[in-house]
Design a protein around this motif. Structure first.
Motif: not given
Length: 184
Positions: A20-21, A150-152, A179-184
């Protein structure tokens, strides 16, 4: 039969192999503060725009009175998909009204202090907190909200976080976050 076991094996690998990230990154849009008595509690915070999306905050938090068990704190979080004022609604991430002592014992060292440690002269409290909160002028310089603790997984959108302190002086701090999407 073989295809079911292959499918099960792939599914198990994906589930066990997944870590989980955090799926979001945070931007501070604004901070407002209001003190009922600046002679007792004087707080000035502002947003620093360091890079295109990377934001931090700086300011002062000047405590000039002795807190006690009548000093209360509450944190209310509101969420909106659009960021329009009329769209904000309460969400489940709240800190119910409690004494400042309970708040420090419950949230300070794990959630608040890690954000403030590298950028301020706030202190960590070891063991159970014994009031009063130290009278002092605290200085924050380019503190970044990391989201640690904070929650992931959080809904992407806008958040207003209201921090309400009451006692000898009342303080209202409002953070508006995106909060914006974080692309891994």
């Amino acid at each position: 039969m073989v295809s079911v076991s292959i499918f099960s094996g792939i599914l198990l690998y994906l589930c066990v192999g997944c870590v989980a990230r955090r799926n979001w990154k945070i931007e501070i849009l604004s901070i407002t503060t209001k003190s009922s008595d600046e002679n007792l509690l004087n707080v000035h915070l502002h947003v620093d725009q360091a890079a295109l999306i990377k934001t931090s905050f700086s300011g002062t938090f000047d405590v000039k009175f002795d807190t006690d068990d009548k000093t209360m704190i509450e944190v209310i979080a509101l969420y909106s998909v659009s960021g329009r004022e009329e769209d904000y609604r309460r969400n489940p991430y709240q800190v119910p009204k409690m004494t400042l002592t309970e708040f420090i014992d419950t949230y300070w060292n794990e959630l608040i202090y890690p954000t403030l440690r590298p950028c301020s002269n706030f202190q960590e409290f070891e063991g159970k907190f014994v009031p009063p909160f130290p009278r002092k002028s605290y200085i924050m310089n380019q503190c970044e909200l990391t989201g640690d603790g904070s929650p992931d997984i959080l809904p992407i959108g806008y958040y207003k976080v209201l921090i309400l302190l009451s006692g000898q002086a009342e303080l209202n701090v409002t953070l508006t976050l995106k909060l914006t999407p974080k692309y891994i």
